[in-house]
Write a protein that holds these residues in place. Structure first.
Motif, short mmCIF file in Angstrom:
data_model
loop_
_atom_site.label_atom_id
_atom_site.label_comp_id
_atom_site.label_asym_id
_atom_site.label_seq_id
_atom_site.Cartn_x
_atom_site.Cartn_y
_atom_site.Cartn_z
N MET A 1 55.78 43.46 34.53
CA MET A 1 54.91 42.58 34.66
C MET A 1 54.42 41.86 33.61
O MET A 1 53.78 42.42 32.90
CB MET A 1 53.63 42.89 35.89
N GLN A 2 54.45 40.46 33.80
CA GLN A 2 53.69 39.72 32.65
C GLN A 2 52.53 39.65 32.65
O GLN A 2 51.86 39.72 31.33
CB GLN A 2 54.24 38.25 32.61
N ILE A 3 51.71 39.88 33.62
CA ILE A 3 50.43 39.87 33.54
C ILE A 3 49.71 41.14 32.87
O ILE A 3 48.61 41.20 32.41
CB ILE A 3 49.60 39.70 35.01
N THR A 4 50.15 42.39 32.85
CA THR A 4 49.94 43.36 32.36
C THR A 4 49.78 43.26 30.82
O THR A 4 49.56 44.24 30.20
CB THR A 4 50.49 44.63 32.96
N ARG A 5 50.54 42.37 30.47
CA ARG A 5 50.56 42.02 28.90
C ARG A 5 49.37 41.61 28.30
O ARG A 5 49.34 41.66 27.05
CB ARG A 5 51.90 41.40 28.66
N TYR A 6 48.77 41.22 29.34
CA TYR A 6 47.28 40.59 28.67
C TYR A 6 46.38 41.70 28.35
O TYR A 6 46.28 42.65 28.78
CB TYR A 6 46.60 39.98 29.97
N ALA A 7 45.73 41.54 27.09
CA ALA A 7 44.88 42.58 26.61
C ALA A 7 43.77 42.99 27.48
O ALA A 7 43.41 44.24 27.71
CB ALA A 7 44.36 42.14 25.19
N SER A 8 43.47 41.87 28.17
CA SER A 8 42.21 42.24 29.04
C SER A 8 42.24 40.81 30.24
O SER A 8 42.90 39.99 29.90
CB SER A 8 41.05 42.34 28.53
N LEU A 9 41.43 41.34 31.18
CA LEU A 9 41.33 40.05 32.16
C LEU A 9 39.88 39.78 32.34
O LEU A 9 39.04 40.56 32.30
CB LEU A 9 41.85 40.15 33.38
N THR A 10 39.63 38.20 32.44
CA THR A 10 37.89 37.92 32.77
C THR A 10 38.00 38.06 34.19
O THR A 10 39.07 38.11 34.84
CB THR A 10 37.86 36.51 32.39
N GLU A 11 36.82 37.99 34.80
CA GLU A 11 36.54 37.96 36.23
C GLU A 11 37.40 36.75 36.75
O GLU A 11 37.82 37.10 38.12
CB GLU A 11 35.20 37.72 36.72
N GLN A 12 37.22 35.64 36.15
CA GLN A 12 38.04 34.42 36.85
C GLN A 12 39.66 34.55 36.77
O GLN A 12 40.16 34.61 37.67
CB GLN A 12 37.64 33.13 36.15
N GLN A 13 40.16 35.23 35.81
CA GLN A 13 41.47 35.64 35.76
C GLN A 13 41.99 36.51 36.95
O GLN A 13 42.77 36.42 37.48
CB GLN A 13 41.89 36.11 34.41
N PHE A 14 40.93 37.80 37.11
CA PHE A 14 41.56 38.64 38.01
C PHE A 14 41.24 37.92 39.38
O PHE A 14 42.03 38.24 40.25
CB PHE A 14 40.58 39.76 37.82
N HIS A 78 38.41 48.62 32.47
CA HIS A 78 37.71 47.75 31.74
C HIS A 78 37.13 46.48 32.37
O HIS A 78 36.50 45.72 31.75
CB HIS A 78 38.92 47.36 30.58
N LEU A 79 37.26 46.47 33.62
CA LEU A 79 36.78 45.15 34.49
C LEU A 79 35.60 45.26 35.31
O LEU A 79 35.46 46.18 36.22
CB LEU A 79 38.14 44.40 35.09
N LYS A 80 34.49 44.57 35.13
CA LYS A 80 33.23 44.40 36.18
C LYS A 80 33.42 42.88 36.86
O LYS A 80 33.59 41.94 35.98
CB LYS A 80 31.91 44.54 35.28
N LEU A 81 33.41 43.28 38.07
CA LEU A 81 33.56 41.85 38.94
C LEU A 81 32.41 41.29 39.78
O LEU A 81 32.17 40.42 40.31
CB LEU A 81 34.66 42.01 39.99
N GLY A 82 31.25 41.99 39.40
CA GLY A 82 30.01 41.44 40.06
C GLY A 82 29.87 41.94 41.45
O GLY A 82 30.15 42.83 41.83
N ARG A 83 29.93 40.82 42.31
CA ARG A 83 29.72 41.00 43.67
C ARG A 83 31.27 41.30 44.47
O ARG A 83 31.26 41.89 45.45
CB ARG A 83 29.20 39.63 44.44
N TYR A 84 32.48 41.32 43.64
CA TYR A 84 33.60 41.81 44.18
C TYR A 84 33.94 42.98 43.62
O TYR A 84 35.44 43.22 43.63
CB TYR A 84 34.54 40.46 43.95
N GLN A 85 33.18 43.72 43.10
CA GLN A 85 33.59 45.14 42.46
C GLN A 85 34.59 45.99 43.25
O GLN A 85 35.32 46.78 42.74
CB GLN A 85 32.28 45.78 41.82
N ALA A 86 34.19 45.82 44.36
CA ALA A 86 34.67 46.87 45.51
C ALA A 86 36.47 46.41 45.49
O ALA A 86 37.25 47.41 45.81
CB ALA A 86 34.22 46.89 46.80
N ILE A 87 36.56 45.38 45.06
CA ILE A 87 37.96 45.10 45.23
C ILE A 87 38.91 45.77 44.14
O ILE A 87 40.06 46.44 44.10
CB ILE A 87 38.28 43.67 44.93
N ILE A 88 38.37 46.15 42.92
CA ILE A 88 38.99 46.72 41.98
C ILE A 88 38.49 48.24 41.96
O ILE A 88 39.68 49.17 41.82
CB ILE A 88 38.57 46.33 40.37
#
Length: 169
Positions: A1-14, A78-88
């Motif tokens: 998958m191309q997206i997993t080649r990203y070093a990290s994702l921001t909240e907006q990207q996720f 590595h990802l913190k989503l604020g109000r949507y943290q349960a998604i991850i």
């Protein structure tokens, strides 16, 4: 998958990836229901083209779940989503539940000698149950989409990349 080649994702990207996920999963499940309805009350093998398309969508939903699982596993530590943290945080559990539901629906379809109304309704309900399982993901996607033209380029780009990942066969 191309997206997993990203070093990290921001909240907006996720959240862009989340939007792509719920849209593609909904599309696969809605298409599966549509073809099940076309096959209703027919014996197996009577409408081979419809059956092949049904199979593509019902197994396509499993592929979408697998790719969502891979994305969540890759970025969860590595990802913190604020109000949507349960998604991850709950992604793995939700995927397992959904795979179980889809697996049982697929077993029901495979074990039946025809597409009875009962089989069609049971599978339709099973597919709809996934909407409940991923209700928080849908809510996050709908909330983001309300921004329309104000969506960030990061959101749009990640959504596009992951959409390609999800639809690649």
């Amino acid at each position: 998958m191309q997206i997993t080649r990203y070093a990290s994702l921001t909240e907006q990207q996720f959240l862009g990836c989340t939007s792509a996920f719920v849209d593609v999963l909904s599309g696969e499940l809605n298409s599966a229901v549509m073809y099940l309805r076309k096959l209703e009350n027919q014996p197996k093998g009577a409408a081979f083209a419809y059956e092949m398309t049904l199979d593509r969508h019902r197994y396509g939903a499993l592929t979408v779940l697998d790719r969502w699982s891979a994305l969540a596993a890759a970025f969860a530590p590595h990802l913190k989503l604020g109000r949507y943290q349960a998604i991850i945080d709950e992604a793995a559990m939700r995927v397992r539940q959904s795979e179980g539901i889809l697996g049982r629906a697929n077993e029901l379809i495979d074990a039946s000698d025809h597409y009875s109304s009962a089989v069609v309704e049971a599978c339709t309900l099973a597919f709809q149950a996934l909407s409940t399982t991923f209700a928080e993901e849908r809510k996050a996607a709908e909330q983001s989409e309300k921004l329309g033209p104000m969506l960030t380029d990061d959101y749009k780009q990640a959504r596009s990349v992951f959409m390609q990942d999800l639809t690649a066969r």
